[in-house]
Design a protein around this motif. Structure first.
Motif, PDB file in Angstrom:
ATOM      1  N   ASN A 142       0.735  -7.884   4.700  1.00 42.05           N
ATOM      2  CA  ASN A 142      -0.300  -7.384   5.609  1.00 42.05           C
ATOM      3  C   ASN A 142       0.277  -6.940   6.945  1.00 42.05           C
ATOM      4  O   ASN A 142      -0.180  -5.957   7.519  1.00 42.05           O
ATOM      5  CB  ASN A 142      -1.368  -8.459   5.867  1.00 42.05           C
ATOM      6  N   THR A 143       1.258  -7.690   7.440  1.00 42.27           N
ATOM      7  CA  THR A 143       1.837  -7.331   8.735  1.00 42.27           C
ATOM      8  C   THR A 143       2.677  -6.057   8.656  1.00 42.27           C
ATOM      9  O   THR A 143       2.980  -5.467   9.691  1.00 42.27           O
ATOM     10  CB  THR A 143       2.680  -8.485   9.313  1.00 42.27           C
ATOM     11  N   VAL A 144       3.016  -5.635   7.463  1.00 37.60           N
ATOM     12  CA  VAL A 144       3.692  -4.345   7.274  1.00 37.60           C
ATOM     13  C   VAL A 144       2.662  -3.249   7.001  1.00 37.60           C
ATOM     14  O   VAL A 144       2.718  -2.159   7.589  1.00 37.60           O
ATOM     15  CB  VAL A 144       4.709  -4.402   6.106  1.00 37.60           C
ATOM     16  N   ILE A 145       1.694  -3.540   6.150  1.00 44.25           N
ATOM     17  CA  ILE A 145       0.716  -2.532   5.725  1.00 44.25           C
ATOM     18  C   ILE A 145      -0.140  -2.043   6.887  1.00 44.25           C
ATOM     19  O   ILE A 145      -0.309  -0.837   7.077  1.00 44.25           O
ATOM     20  CB  ILE A 145      -0.175  -3.086   4.582  1.00 44.25           C
ATOM     21  N   VAL A 146      -0.690  -2.966   7.669  1.00 48.38           N
ATOM     22  CA  VAL A 146      -1.633  -2.568   8.717  1.00 48.38           C
ATOM     23  C   VAL A 146      -0.973  -1.666   9.768  1.00 48.38           C
ATOM     24  O   VAL A 146      -1.502  -0.595  10.081  1.00 48.38           O
ATOM     25  CB  VAL A 146      -2.341  -3.792   9.340  1.00 48.38           C
ATOM     26  N   PRO A 147       0.194  -2.038  10.335  1.00 57.53           N
ATOM     27  CA  PRO A 147       0.798  -1.095  11.293  1.00 57.53           C
ATOM     28  C   PRO A 147       1.267   0.208  10.641  1.00 57.53           C
ATOM     29  O   PRO A 147       1.252   1.265  11.281  1.00 57.53           O
ATOM     30  CB  PRO A 147       1.971  -1.849  11.903  1.00 57.53           C
ATOM     31  N   ALA A 148       1.658   0.169   9.369  1.00 65.24           N
ATOM     32  CA  ALA A 148       2.076   1.402   8.693  1.00 65.24           C
ATOM     33  C   ALA A 148       0.886   2.355   8.542  1.00 65.24           C
ATOM     34  O   ALA A 148       1.023   3.567   8.779  1.00 65.24           O
ATOM     35  CB  ALA A 148       2.669   1.078   7.325  1.00 65.24           C
TER      36      ALA A 148
END
Length: 169
Positions: A125-131
């Motif tokens: 999630n911490t990768v997906i949301v900012p991406a």
């Protein structure tokens, strides 16, 4: 206009920083590096997400209302408005919540390894949301540079009839 550009670029840079830290946390095998990455993300999120997203949105609205572009006269401006509103809501609510989740997990494991089960889907999630947020901002940059699609029909008709101030025919 300068305020809007600075705020927008800062928001984009913040997402790039958060994405870099998230990828570092996702790929590292070092628990201390993971803790540092998530804590840094939490600090950046708490300090910058709300002010930069609000400043970007509000300065964009002010530009739309104060210039001949308008908020809803051109498709590209309308699209930017809705994308920015969605990105602001997602950043303020979804992103900050995910960052707080990550910080809680690493704070619950102050030393030693952090079990993968404790992190669960937080790592992704911490990768997906900012991406996703970064992608939205890049679309907005493209829209600002290329200004595709032209004028909306209702706005063009209103301008021809003299009903839209500042929107010359």
């Amino acid at each position: 206009m300068v305020l809007h550009v600075v705020a927008s670029v800062s928001w984009l840079a913040l997402m790039l920083c958060l994405l870099t830290l998230a990828v570092t946390a996702l790929t590292t095998g070092d628990a201390d590096r993971l803790r540092t990455a998530y804590r840094a993300m939490g600090m950046l999120g708490d300090a910058l997400v709300l002010p930069l997203s609000l400043l970007t949105f509000l300065s964009g609205v002010a530009l739309g209302l104060g210039t001949s572009w308008g908020l809803f006269r051109y498709y590209w401006v309308s699209t930017k408005f809705w994308l920015t509103l969605a990105a602001m809501a997602a950043s303020v609510f979804a992103l900050t919540a995910r960052l707080h989740d990550a910080v809680r997990v690493v704070d619950a494991h102050p030393s030693g390894p952090i079990p993968a089960a404790a992190l669960g889907f937080i790592r992704y999630n911490t990768v997906i949301v900012p991406a996703v947020a970064l992608s939205l901002y890049l679309v907005n940059v493209i829209l600002s540079v290329y200004k595709p699609w032209g004028r909306r029909r209702a706005a063009a008709a209103g301008a021809r009839q003299g009903r839209i101030p500042g929107a010359g025919a």
